[in-house]
Design an enzyme around this catalytic site. Structure first.
Site, PDB file in Angstrom:
ATOM      1  N   CYS A  18      55.320 -52.547   2.252  1.00 23.39           N
ATOM      2  CA  CYS A  18      54.366 -52.553   2.764  1.00 23.39           C
ATOM      3  C   CYS A  18      53.549 -51.149   2.221  1.00 23.39           C
ATOM      4  O   CYS A  18      53.673 -49.851   1.416  1.00 23.39           O
ATOM      5  CB  CYS A  18      54.236 -52.429   4.074  1.00 23.39           C
ATOM      6  N   CYS A  74      54.276 -48.056   3.999  1.00 28.06           N
ATOM      7  CA  CYS A  74      55.135 -47.198   3.496  1.00 28.06           C
ATOM      8  C   CYS A  74      55.520 -46.863   1.872  1.00 28.06           C
ATOM      9  O   CYS A  74      56.061 -45.329   1.070  1.00 28.06           O
ATOM     10  CB  CYS A  74      56.728 -48.354   3.318  1.00 28.06           C
ATOM     11  N   GLU A  76      61.624 -48.629   6.097  1.00 27.03           N
ATOM     12  CA  GLU A  76      61.572 -47.785   5.038  1.00 27.03           C
ATOM     13  C   GLU A  76      60.558 -47.060   6.047  1.00 27.03           C
ATOM     14  O   GLU A  76      61.501 -45.238   5.090  1.00 27.03           O
ATOM     15  CB  GLU A  76      60.503 -48.340   4.359  1.00 27.03           C
TER      16      GLU A  76
HETATM   17  N1  THU Z   1      58.779 -55.052   7.054  1.00 29.02           N
HETATM   18  C1  THU Z   1      59.188 -53.689   6.803  1.00 29.02           C
HETATM   19  O1  THU Z   1      60.194 -53.286   7.792  1.00 29.02           O
HETATM   20  N2  THU Z   1      59.036 -53.380   5.750  1.00 29.02           N
HETATM   21  C2  THU Z   1      58.316 -53.888   4.412  1.00 29.02           C
HETATM   22  O2  THU Z   1      58.323 -53.198   3.480  1.00 29.02           O
HETATM   23  C3  THU Z   1      57.578 -54.702   4.987  1.00 29.02           C
HETATM   24  C4  THU Z   1      57.666 -55.112   6.640  1.00 29.02           C
HETATM   25  C5  THU Z   1      58.647 -55.750   8.599  1.00 29.02           C
HETATM   26  C6  THU Z   1      57.748 -55.462   9.371  1.00 29.02           C
HETATM   27  C7  THU Z   1      58.059 -57.049  10.439  1.00 29.02           C
HETATM   28  O3  THU Z   1      59.164 -56.262  11.552  1.00 29.02           O
HETATM   29  C8  THU Z   1      58.998 -57.682   9.495  1.00 29.02           C
HETATM   30  O4  THU Z   1      59.413 -56.480   8.418  1.00 29.02           O
HETATM   31  C9  THU Z   1      57.545 -58.952   9.041  1.00 29.02           C
HETATM   32  O5  THU Z   1      56.867 -58.450   9.095  1.00 29.02           O
END
Ligand code: THU
Length: 134
Positions: free
Chosen positions: A88, A91, A56
């Protein structure tokens, strides 16, 4: 103008570029601008785990770096998960810098899809009230 299904498809394609050797969890995001331009992003991990950038934020930073801030909607795809994985907290806050409470956010795994708004994901955000006051 891309609808949410098209935007989700763009997010799914973006997940294919994921660099995730540590989690093996691919994430793709697609960010729609007011003229129909779509910026995509993926998660980029690092051996120093805390330096990982989420999909994101990759999409937001790419768009802002290109001079765009007129965001209309975001879609997020997690093809390695059956359930939909919500953005998360970091983000959510980064999105809130550029988007208001009605901003549509769609996130989907392989078997679940959620259509919601930034206001639902990040309530009681005071940034927009504070703007211009300090
Ligand atoms: N991750 C994201 O890219 N976006 C989210 O909203 C949740 C988590 C990624 C971070 C990491 O590379 C992987 O997902 C596992 O947590």
């Amino acid at each position: 103008m891309a609808d949410s299904d098209e935007l989700l498809e763009r997010a799914r394609c973006a997940a294919e570029s994921s660099y995730c050797p540590y989690s093996r969890f691919r994430v793709g995001a697609a960010l729609l601008c007011s003229d129909g331009t779509v910026f995509t992003g993926t998660n980029v991990e690092n051996r120093s785990y805390g330096l990982t950038n989420c999909a994101e934020r990759s999409a937001v930073f790419s768009a802002v770096s290109a001079g765009r801030r007129d965001f209309q909607a975001m879609a997020i795809c997690t093809p390695d998960s059956e359930s939909a994985v919500a953005p998360c907290g970091a983000c959510r806050q980064v999105l809130s810098e550029f988007a208001g409470e009605d901003f549509p956010v769609t996130f989907a795994g392989e078997k679940q899809r959620v259509d919601t708004t930034l206001g639902q994901l990040y309530p009681y955000d005071s940034l927009h009230d504070l703007r211009g006051k300090n």
